[in-house]
Motif scaffolding. Structure first.
Motif, PDB file in Angstrom:
ATOM      1  N   THR A 162       0.821  -1.226   0.000  1.00  0.00           N
ATOM      2  CA  THR A 162       0.000   0.000   0.000  1.00  0.00           C
ATOM      3  C   THR A 162       0.855   1.277   0.000  1.00  0.00           C
ATOM      4  O   THR A 162       2.007   1.269   0.441  1.00  0.00           O
ATOM      5  N   PHE A 164       1.455   5.668   0.746  1.00  0.00           N
ATOM      6  CA  PHE A 164       1.395   6.501   1.950  1.00  0.00           C
ATOM      7  C   PHE A 164       0.136   7.349   2.038  1.00  0.00           C
ATOM      8  O   PHE A 164      -0.226   7.805   3.109  1.00  0.00           O
ATOM      9  N   LYS A 188       1.801  -5.365   3.454  1.00  0.00           N
ATOM     10  CA  LYS A 188       3.048  -4.578   3.528  1.00  0.00           C
ATOM     11  C   LYS A 188       2.638  -3.108   3.440  1.00  0.00           C
ATOM     12  O   LYS A 188       2.454  -2.563   2.355  1.00  0.00           O
ATOM     13  N   GLU A 191       5.974   2.293   4.375  1.00  0.00           N
ATOM     14  CA  GLU A 191       6.959   2.482   5.445  1.00  0.00           C
ATOM     15  C   GLU A 191       6.966   3.926   5.942  1.00  0.00           C
ATOM     16  O   GLU A 191       7.574   4.227   6.964  1.00  0.00           O
ATOM     17  N   VAL A 239      -1.105  -0.839  -4.689  1.00  0.00           N
ATOM     18  CA  VAL A 239      -1.540   0.534  -4.986  1.00  0.00           C
ATOM     19  C   VAL A 239      -0.350   1.446  -4.731  1.00  0.00           C
ATOM     20  O   VAL A 239       0.265   1.382  -3.654  1.00  0.00           O
ATOM     21  N   GLY A 240      -0.009   2.281  -5.703  1.00  0.00           N
ATOM     22  CA  GLY A 240       1.131   3.188  -5.552  1.00  0.00           C
ATOM     23  C   GLY A 240       1.461   3.827  -6.880  1.00  0.00           C
ATOM     24  O   GLY A 240       0.606   3.936  -7.765  1.00  0.00           O
ATOM     25  N   SER A 241       2.709   4.221  -7.046  1.00  0.00           N
ATOM     26  CA  SER A 241       3.103   4.950  -8.256  1.00  0.00           C
ATOM     27  C   SER A 241       3.154   4.022  -9.465  1.00  0.00           C
ATOM     28  O   SER A 241       3.315   2.800  -9.335  1.00  0.00           O
ATOM     29  N   MET A 263      -2.396   2.566 -10.052  1.00  0.00           N
ATOM     30  CA  MET A 263      -1.167   3.372 -10.098  1.00  0.00           C
ATOM     31  C   MET A 263      -1.443   4.871 -10.267  1.00  0.00           C
ATOM     32  O   MET A 263      -2.496   5.346  -9.909  1.00  0.00           O
ATOM     33  N   CYS A 296      -4.732  10.190  -5.305  1.00  0.00           N
ATOM     34  CA  CYS A 296      -4.611   9.698  -6.682  1.00  0.00           C
ATOM     35  C   CYS A 296      -5.770  10.199  -7.525  1.00  0.00           C
ATOM     36  O   CYS A 296      -5.702  10.186  -8.742  1.00  0.00           O
ATOM     37  N   GLU A 396       3.144  13.609 -12.646  1.00  0.00           N
ATOM     38  CA  GLU A 396       2.196  13.657 -11.532  1.00  0.00           C
ATOM     39  C   GLU A 396       2.885  14.436 -10.409  1.00  0.00           C
ATOM     40  O   GLU A 396       3.910  13.985  -9.882  1.00  0.00           O
TER      41      GLU A 396
HETATM   42  P1  NAD Z   1       5.172   4.293  -4.122  1.00  0.00           P
HETATM   43  O1  NAD Z   1       4.997   3.603  -5.426  1.00  0.00           O
HETATM   44  O2  NAD Z   1       6.412   5.045  -3.866  1.00  0.00           O
HETATM   45  O3  NAD Z   1       5.036   3.223  -2.916  1.00  0.00           O
HETATM   46  C1  NAD Z   1       4.001   2.272  -2.897  1.00  0.00           C
HETATM   47  C2  NAD Z   1       4.509   1.011  -2.208  1.00  0.00           C
HETATM   48  O4  NAD Z   1       5.592   0.465  -2.962  1.00  0.00           O
HETATM   49  C3  NAD Z   1       5.025   1.271  -0.796  1.00  0.00           C
HETATM   50  O5  NAD Z   1       4.544   0.256   0.054  1.00  0.00           O
HETATM   51  C4  NAD Z   1       6.540   1.215  -0.955  1.00  0.00           C
HETATM   52  O6  NAD Z   1       7.186   0.679   0.172  1.00  0.00           O
HETATM   53  C5  NAD Z   1       6.741   0.295  -2.136  1.00  0.00           C
HETATM   54  N1  NAD Z   1       7.932   0.653  -2.928  1.00  0.00           N
HETATM   55  C6  NAD Z   1       8.504   1.885  -3.047  1.00  0.00           C
HETATM   56  N2  NAD Z   1       9.559   1.838  -3.881  1.00  0.00           N
HETATM   57  C7  NAD Z   1       9.665   0.556  -4.294  1.00  0.00           C
HETATM   58  C8  NAD Z   1      10.541  -0.122  -5.193  1.00  0.00           C
HETATM   59  N3  NAD Z   1      11.545   0.513  -5.800  1.00  0.00           N
HETATM   60  N4  NAD Z   1      10.344  -1.442  -5.399  1.00  0.00           N
HETATM   61  C9  NAD Z   1       9.325  -2.091  -4.806  1.00  0.00           C
HETATM   62  N5  NAD Z   1       8.480  -1.494  -3.937  1.00  0.00           N
HETATM   63  C10 NAD Z   1       8.627  -0.194  -3.691  1.00  0.00           C
HETATM   64  O7  NAD Z   1       3.872   5.229  -3.949  1.00  0.00           O
HETATM   65  P2  NAD Z   1       3.587   6.293  -2.818  1.00  0.00           P
HETATM   66  O8  NAD Z   1       4.472   7.468  -3.024  1.00  0.00           O
HETATM   67  O9  NAD Z   1       3.540   5.634  -1.501  1.00  0.00           O
HETATM   68  O10 NAD Z   1       2.066   6.691  -3.195  1.00  0.00           O
HETATM   69  C11 NAD Z   1       1.745   7.694  -4.130  1.00  0.00           C
HETATM   70  C12 NAD Z   1       1.428   7.113  -5.494  1.00  0.00           C
HETATM   71  O11 NAD Z   1       0.370   6.173  -5.380  1.00  0.00           O
HETATM   72  C13 NAD Z   1       0.938   8.165  -6.471  1.00  0.00           C
HETATM   73  O12 NAD Z   1       1.495   7.905  -7.734  1.00  0.00           O
HETATM   74  C14 NAD Z   1      -0.579   7.940  -6.516  1.00  0.00           C
HETATM   75  O13 NAD Z   1      -1.217   8.353  -7.698  1.00  0.00           O
HETATM   76  C15 NAD Z   1      -0.633   6.456  -6.355  1.00  0.00           C
HETATM   77  N6  NAD Z   1      -1.934   6.018  -5.858  1.00  0.00           N
HETATM   78  C16 NAD Z   1      -2.765   5.401  -6.749  1.00  0.00           C
HETATM   79  C17 NAD Z   1      -4.024   5.001  -6.335  1.00  0.00           C
HETATM   80  C18 NAD Z   1      -4.972   4.331  -7.292  1.00  0.00           C
HETATM   81  O14 NAD Z   1      -5.933   3.733  -6.853  1.00  0.00           O
HETATM   82  N7  NAD Z   1      -4.734   4.405  -8.599  1.00  0.00           N
HETATM   83  C19 NAD Z   1      -4.432   5.214  -5.008  1.00  0.00           C
HETATM   84  C20 NAD Z   1      -3.536   5.840  -4.132  1.00  0.00           C
HETATM   85  C21 NAD Z   1      -2.277   6.232  -4.569  1.00  0.00           C
END
Ligand code: NAD
Length: 512
Positions: A162, A164, A188, A191, A239-241, A263, A296, A396
């Motif tokens: 997930t 942040f 997970k 962090e 869910v993340g970048s 993403m 997001c 973004e």
């Molecule tokens: P992030 O991608 O940096 O982190 C997400 C997860 O991936 C975290 O748990 C992190 O520990 C892990 N991670 C980070 N770097 C990694 C790597 N190199 N290898 C493997 N795992 C890694 O995202 P963030 O900054 O925590 O969240 C913001 C992003 O999430 C924005 O891009 C936002 O648009 C997106 N988001 C999307 C949605 C959706 O539903 N589409 C919802 C919420 C957030």
């Protein structure tokens, strides 16, 4: 683990709590050698330390989940459903405490923190309906004396990773539905802000989730890669970048797993000249700057069509009225961004916007917030005259920065949006049903709002996404996630008795 939400920075040195792992029903201290601080973004106070779990700890969590699956998968639906009934009650009872913890570690305002928890709570309520959600289908007499029916059976050990920005809602998108469908789970959390997630996990155990059914490991890249590669994990929700999600999707699917990755985004709100001006401007300001733009689904880009561009000045005036302060202070509209690094990145992008020729209508750089001079604040910032090719449009920003484009027609706006690589959310502001229908038909975006700026669907439906905003076919909650977390089995059944017609040897594929 109990970490109180602090109210103000303290000069007194007190021992910093460590965030435990959850393995096989026990909260355990990690043996990790790498740790990171969880920091209040308004004050820089260190709230706790979070470990980067070792490979052995990850293996132990997966083994616990694997063992627990043996009995959990056969646990009656009513038993599973009642745990989530109890869980939703516990979350309601602890709402204020959870919100305070979330605000302390993430920065968003207290009302918005309650909103974050509430949108996750809705998924927990949906999980309590699992009895009607996980039903198969039956067709009677598909051949003589033959019925066919389907079972939706759990997969086994599933994992969730997930971000942040929604440390309550997004973990709650994942583990309740995975567990309600009969799977066991490894979470997970981010962090950067794992504390409210851990409190929600504690409440889940209190609600009755048995040992080993829900496990938590902390960490970053190495732990995420370990989850993607682990042979006993069947499915990964991420869910993340876009950068990390694309990597997770490739790695997990290469290892033979199901994966769904939600993403990054660049969400456009389109304003037609016939829109309701007051409502539209209020909606735009709330959706662009709420949660300091770290959603997001934030409306981070506005396309004014035709004469509606005359409203730019009014939009800027409205944004100036927003109150920037620590999230726990009453009356705050915009809190700090997540980290010093995030604030620096956003400042850097604002400077690039100026250098690349966009018009800075409202400058939120390096604001002074009395009492919170160390906070990661960026004030509401607005650019007009923005064009594709400028970094503030192409990237973004994930901060309180709104970029404005103009278009001559709705068709031009639709074409511009469909050319952007991201396809998470969009909204149209208009009073015309015909324009709204055209927009919903032709736009290639997952979530579409008509006079709704942040159209995140309630859990009767599924969250989705187009193009670079999503990988995998099925969404993270709603009906689609039942299919994601289950394997469909079809059973074709015939019973013989003395009166059954003797059909003889059948060497064809046909059923008789
Ligand atoms: P992030 O991608 O940096 O982190 C997400 C997860 O991936 C975290 O748990 C992190 O520990 C892990 N991670 C980070 N770097 C990694 C790597 N190199 N290898 C493997 N795992 C890694 O995202 P963030 O900054 O925590 O969240 C913001 C992003 O999430 C924005 O891009 C936002 O648009 C997106 N988001 C999307 C949605 C959706 O539903 N589409 C919802 C919420 C957030």
């Amino acid at each position: 683990m109990t970490v109180a939400a602090p109210s103000a920075p303290s000069a007194v040195s007190t021992p910093v709590a460590t965030v435990p792992l959850l393995i096989g029903g026990q909260f355990v201290e990690s043996r990790a050698t790498q740790w990171r601080d969880v920091i209040n973004p308004a004050t820089q106070q260190v709230l706790a330390r979070v470990p980067f779990a070792t490979p052995q700890e990850l293996d132990a969590a997966v083994e616990a989940a694997k063992q627990a699956f043996v009995t959990w998968r056969k646990t009656p639906i009513g038993v599973r459903a009642r745990i989530f009934l109890k869980y939703q009650q516990l979350i309601r009872e602890h709402m204020k405490e959870l919100a305070a913890l979330l605000t302390a570690e993430q920065g968003k305002t207290l009302p918005d923190a309650e909103g974050d928890i509430f949108r996750g709570l809705e998924v927990v309520e949906h999980a309590a309906n699992i009895g009607t959600l996980q039903m198969g289908e039956l067709a009677n007499n598909v051949a003589t004396g033959v019925d066919t029916y389907t079972l939706l059976q759990p997969l086994g050990v599933c994992a969730g990773i997930t971000p942040f920005n929604f440390p309550a809602m997004i973990p709650l998108w994942m583990f309740p539905m995975a567990i309600a469908t009969g799977n066991t789970f490894i979470l997970k959390p981010s962090e950067q802000d794992p504390l409210v997630t851990m409190r929600l996990v504690e409440l889940a155990l209190e609600a009755g989730i048995p040992k080993g059914v829900l496990n938590v490991v902390h960490g970053g890249e190495a732990v995420v890669n370990g989850l993607c590669d682990h042979p006993d994990i069947k499915a990964i929700s991420f869910v993340g970048s876009t950068r990390v999600g694309t990597h997770v999707y490739r790695r997990a699917t290469l290892a033979g797993k199901r994966a769904q990755c939600m993403m990054g985004a660049k969400n456009h709100a389109v304003v037609l000249p016939d829109a309701h001006k007051e409502q539209t401007l209020n909606n735009l300001v709330g959706a662009a700057f709420g949660a300091a733009g770290q959603r997001c689904m934030a409306a981070s880009t506005v396309v004014f069509v035709g004469e509606s561009k005359q409203w730019i000045g009014d939009l800027v005036e409205r944004a100036k009225t927003l109150k920037l302060n620590a999230g726990h202070e009453a009356g705050t509209d915009v809190g700090p961004v997540m980290s010093c690094a995030a604030a620096e990145r956003i400042h850097g992008l604002i400077e690039r916007g100026i250098a690349e020729g966009a018009v800075l209508e409202l400058d939120g750089r390096r604001p002074q917030v009395p009492g919170y001079e160390q906070g990661n604040f960026v004030g509401p910032t607005i650019f007009s005259g923005v064009k594709p090719g400028m970094a503030i449009y192409d990237e973004e920003i994930f901060g309180p920065v709104l970029v404005i484009l103009e278009a001559a027609s709705l068709d031009e706006a639709i074409e511009r949006i469909n050319r952007n690589p991201n396809g998470n959310g969009t909204a149209l502001f208009t009073q015309s049903g015909a324009a709204a229908r055209r927009f919903q038909e032709d736009i290639d975006i997952g979530q579409v709002g008509i006079n709704v700026p942040i159209p995140v669907p309630v859990p009767l439906f599924s969250f989705t996404g187009s193009r670079a905003s999503k990988l995998g076919d099925l969404g993270p909650y709603g009906k689609q996630v039942i299919l994601f977390y289950t394997q469909t089995k079809t059973v074709t059944q015939r019973w013989f008795d003395d009166e059954t017609l003797h059909v003889g040897v059948n060497t064809t594929i046909s059923l008789r």
